[in-house]
Scaffold this active site. Structure first.
Site, mmCIF file in Angstrom:
data_model
loop_
_atom_site.group_PDB
_atom_site.id
_atom_site.type_symbol
_atom_site.label_atom_id
_atom_site.label_comp_id
_atom_site.label_asym_id
_atom_site.label_seq_id
_atom_site.Cartn_x
_atom_site.Cartn_y
_atom_site.Cartn_z
ATOM 1 N N CYS A 1 -2.607 -3.897 2.903
ATOM 2 C CA CYS A 1 -2.603 -2.561 3.500
ATOM 3 C C CYS A 1 -3.967 -1.928 3.281
ATOM 4 O O CYS A 1 -4.636 -2.189 2.279
ATOM 5 C CB CYS A 1 -1.507 -1.730 2.846
ATOM 6 S SG CYS A 1 -1.475 -0.011 3.375
ATOM 7 N N SER B 1 -4.662 0.898 2.289
ATOM 8 C CA SER B 1 -4.722 1.684 1.042
ATOM 9 C C SER B 1 -5.243 0.828 -0.113
ATOM 10 O O SER B 1 -5.977 1.319 -0.965
ATOM 11 C CB SER B 1 -3.348 2.241 0.680
ATOM 12 O OG SER B 1 -2.827 2.963 1.750
ATOM 13 N N HIS C 1 -8.896 0.918 0.221
ATOM 14 C CA HIS C 1 -9.489 2.187 -0.237
ATOM 15 C C HIS C 1 -9.757 2.129 -1.742
ATOM 16 O O HIS C 1 -10.787 2.597 -2.222
ATOM 17 C CB HIS C 1 -8.544 3.361 0.032
ATOM 18 C CG HIS C 1 -8.391 3.737 1.481
ATOM 19 N ND1 HIS C 1 -9.432 3.767 2.370
ATOM 20 C CD2 HIS C 1 -7.311 4.139 2.197
ATOM 21 C CE1 HIS C 1 -8.986 4.160 3.562
ATOM 22 N NE2 HIS C 1 -7.696 4.378 3.476
ATOM 23 N N HIS D 1 1.149 -3.374 -2.642
ATOM 24 C CA HIS D 1 2.261 -2.413 -2.712
ATOM 25 C C HIS D 1 3.147 -2.509 -1.476
ATOM 26 O O HIS D 1 3.879 -1.572 -1.176
ATOM 27 C CB HIS D 1 1.702 -0.997 -2.854
ATOM 28 C CG HIS D 1 0.878 -0.601 -1.668
ATOM 29 N ND1 HIS D 1 -0.440 -0.976 -1.515
ATOM 30 C CD2 HIS D 1 1.204 0.078 -0.550
ATOM 31 C CE1 HIS D 1 -0.881 -0.522 -0.366
ATOM 32 N NE2 HIS D 1 0.104 0.106 0.253
ATOM 33 N N CYS E 1 5.638 -0.705 3.301
ATOM 34 C CA CYS E 1 4.647 0.397 3.321
ATOM 35 C C CYS E 1 4.283 0.770 4.751
ATOM 36 O O CYS E 1 4.645 1.824 5.231
ATOM 37 C CB CYS E 1 3.381 0.078 2.536
ATOM 38 S SG CYS E 1 2.173 1.414 2.744
#
Ligand code: APR
Ligand code: ZN
Ligand code: ZN
Length: 362
Positions: free
Chosen positions: A38, A40, A43, A59, A163
């Site tokens: 993902c 995220s 990031h 996640h 997610c």
């Protein structure tokens, strides 16, 4: 077991031998079957968000229950589950008023650095990420971080729901509550944005406008329900959207995590419209809005993990998939081994993939 460890930001993940504690009373040990990559995670890998390191990221995952703690009644070994970082206590003010995604109980929803579930032969602490750490062959999680799913659901598709899908779909259905016929713009059509588009179609939205710089993403968006496409390289995005919608949209969704696109999302609203920010704008960065726009009741709001109630939302998403309404098979661009994880993130950075997934049995 093997896990991909982030030692330092902007460095590749390293596959290491790590261990998990034995399940505590309310914990569940899961054999990870599939973990999605993902944005995220990226990031955090790029240091745009802080997290104590070293850490095992990941996640978005699905797997099979291996062992349960003494007080766990919700699942048993052999059950198929999807994980969710929105672990909830069930008793705090936010949980009891229907907003479990904002649970404030830090003994269940542990803050970064607080978990001691992971360990390894070295002396330094190894951190769990978002109470999950899915880039590992096994996960140890609180029982309220999982939902049981039907066994005929392919685990690689189920993982995506953990997610990206619930975040995009939930932003449209739970956070913004898009009504039938309303117009929707989705800026950024990666895994999360595609789910917002598909969610808008399920919600019965009218015009669904996809915005992305990658023509291949725009093409897929059309298949998932977009009625119009906008390429920022063809001119001002706000003007292109205004031209398509007679002056502005009812709902815009920023699904990229940038200042510029968050400002576009607000600027393209019709009077009374709502901008929903799904993307993670780099920590500490501020966005600028034209104050006058609030006089016409334009609104802007955040959406965390699609404001989910994941134990209800995720099984429903699986039913949508089973009935052909949620096109999950179109999300997966690549199936990787854990050892290929850095290549997967490189492809994400290049904007090539919708979703890459790690297949642990592969
Ligand atoms: N305008 C519109 N789209 C853009 C632009 C731009 N200026 N620049 C890049 N894009 C597109 C990329 O082509 C890509 O399709 O945005 C998409 C981003 O997709 P992913 O990298 O797959 O990101 P995703 O995993 O969907 O996450 C998006 O949501 O949950 C958050 O943290 C997550 O902030 C991230 C965001
Ligand atoms: Zn995610
Ligand atoms: Zn709570």
């Amino acid at each position: 077991m093997k896990a991909a460890v982030l030692h330092e930001v902007n460095k590749p993940l390293v596959i290491e031998d790590v261990s998990l504690q034995k399940p505590g009373p309310r914990e569940v040990l899961i054999r990870t079957a599939v973990a999605g990559l993902c944005h995220s995670d990226l990031h955090f890998m790029e240091g745009l968000y802080p997290h104590p390191l070293p850490a095992v990221l990941g996640h978005e995952s699905a797997g099979v229950v291996e062992q349960v703690g003494s007080d766990v009644t919700y699942v048993k070994p052999g059950d198929h589950v999807v994980t969710c970082l929105s672990v909830f206590c069930g008793t705090c003010d936010n949980c009891t008023t229907g907003r479990p995604v904002l649970c404030t109980d830090t003994s269940v929803k542990m803050l970064p650095g607080a978990s001691n579930r992971l360990s390894w032969a070295r002396s330094e602490k190894l951190n769990q990420f978002l109470n999950l750490s899915s880039f590992a062959e096994q996960m140890l999680v609180h029982e309220n971080a999982i939902v049981k799913i039907r066994k005929d659901m392919p685990l690689e598709l189920a993982a995506l729901i953990g997610c990206g899908v619930v975040t995009g779909y939930g932003a449209v259905v739970n956070t913004a509550k898009v009504a039938p016929g309303e117009s929707v713009v989705v800026i950024g059509c990666g895994g999360v944005g595609m789910a917002a588009i598909n969610g808008a179609q399920i919600a019965g939205a009218g015009r669904i406008i996809a915005v992305d710089t990658n023509p291949a993403k725009l093409q897929l968006a059309t298949k998932l329900g977009a009625t119009d496409i906008v390429d920022p390289r063809n001119g001002d995005v706000v003007q292109q959207v205004r031209d398509l919608t007679n002056g502005g949209v009812h709902h815009s969704f920023e699904v990229l995590g940038r200042k510029e696109t968050a400002e576009q999302a607000f600027a393209m609203l019709a009077p009374g419209g709502t901008a929903t920010i799904v993307g993670m704008i780099p920590f500490g960065q501020k966005i600028e809005l034209h104050g006058f726009d609030f006089l016409r009741e334009r609104k802007i709001q955040g959406s965390s993990m699609g404001s989910n109630h994941f134990r209800v939302d995720m099984p429903r998403l699986i039913e949508f998939y089973m009935r052909g309404k949620l096109h999950l098979e179109d999300w997966i661009s690549a199936k990787l081994k854990l050892s290929e994880i850095n290549e997967g993130f490189a492809a994400m950075k290049a904007g090539k993939t919708v979703r890459s997934v790690i297949m642990f049995d592969a």
